[in-house]
Design a protein around this motif. Sequence first.
Motif, short mmCIF file in Angstrom:
data_model
loop_
_atom_site.label_atom_id
_atom_site.label_comp_id
_atom_site.label_asym_id
_atom_site.label_seq_id
_atom_site.Cartn_x
_atom_site.Cartn_y
_atom_site.Cartn_z
N ILE A 32 15.35 -48.22 8.31
CA ILE A 32 14.99 -46.39 8.29
C ILE A 32 15.83 -46.22 9.22
CG2 ILE A 32 14.38 -44.65 8.02
CD1 ILE A 32 12.09 -45.16 6.13
N SER A 39 18.23 -45.01 1.63
CA SER A 39 17.21 -44.58 0.19
C SER A 39 17.71 -44.74 -0.92
CB SER A 39 16.81 -43.84 0.57
OG SER A 39 15.45 -43.28 0.12
N LEU A 97 15.63 -40.19 1.60
CA LEU A 97 15.10 -40.50 2.52
C LEU A 97 13.86 -39.75 3.57
CD1 LEU A 97 15.07 -42.75 4.56
CD2 LEU A 97 16.63 -41.53 5.67
N ARG A 101 10.30 -40.14 4.29
CA ARG A 101 9.66 -40.74 5.56
C ARG A 101 8.65 -39.98 5.37
NH1 ARG A 101 15.02 -38.81 8.03
NH2 ARG A 101 15.95 -40.61 9.35
#
Length: 256
Positions: A32, A39, A97, A101
């Motif tokens: 990432i 993503s 994303l 996260r």
Amino acid sequence: MVLLSFIGGLAVALVTAPVGVSGAVFLLPIQISVLQIPSPAVTPTNLLFNVVAIPGALARYRTRGALRSPLTTTLLAGTLPGVVVGACIRVFVIPGLEMFRLLLAGFLLPLGVWLMRRPGGRPAAHRSVPARRVTLAVAFGVGVLGGIYGIGGGSLLSPILVGAGMPLATVAPATLVTTFVTSVAGAATYVILALTTAGAQIAPHWAVGFAAGLGGLLGGYLGAHMQPRLPERVLATLLGAVAIATAVLYIAQSLH
């Protein structure tokens, strides 16, 4: 990117193999934040890492005895449908994303605390082995998490089953086989979803997944070979600190 992926997979597996934690958990932040994998493609790329990295460990276990057992069958009966459900949740419910996260931080934070505070090995012979339906339910839940995070599930199943009273000699090969087969099924599910769903980048990043997996294959072998000479307690504490720091960073980024 390919070279960075190989180095990342090598480094992660080298330090996680002696501690008995899945390298895939710590490869996610690298994908990432360093490799910038989009993503939700980061999840199947992580599963691809498992597919390439695990066969070496499977070969080592095969020399010690059969990999097939009733426990393996039970775990696969739960994790295989679970990983498909998890993949669908990842693609259709939490594809972005930012949300991922936060979810990753929610996974890394307790993992880091557990690594830093986990007790040494204690005999669990006095505990009763869980019923098959309980094991099946746990395996399904772990499969769902594996489909969302791309971690296969062995690093979750192993401490749960050993803590419940199952012998490590039975659990270790069963969870390793389960992680491999579930990772194959999960990666295949994402490929199918990529072919049938328009929009987001869903398919795995093949070059990154294979390169990181080859690094993980070498790192896992070296880590297992060096395990008797490595300070496991220090490594576990270091990995725990890294997991907690990464979780805090991701939470801070999401709040901003």
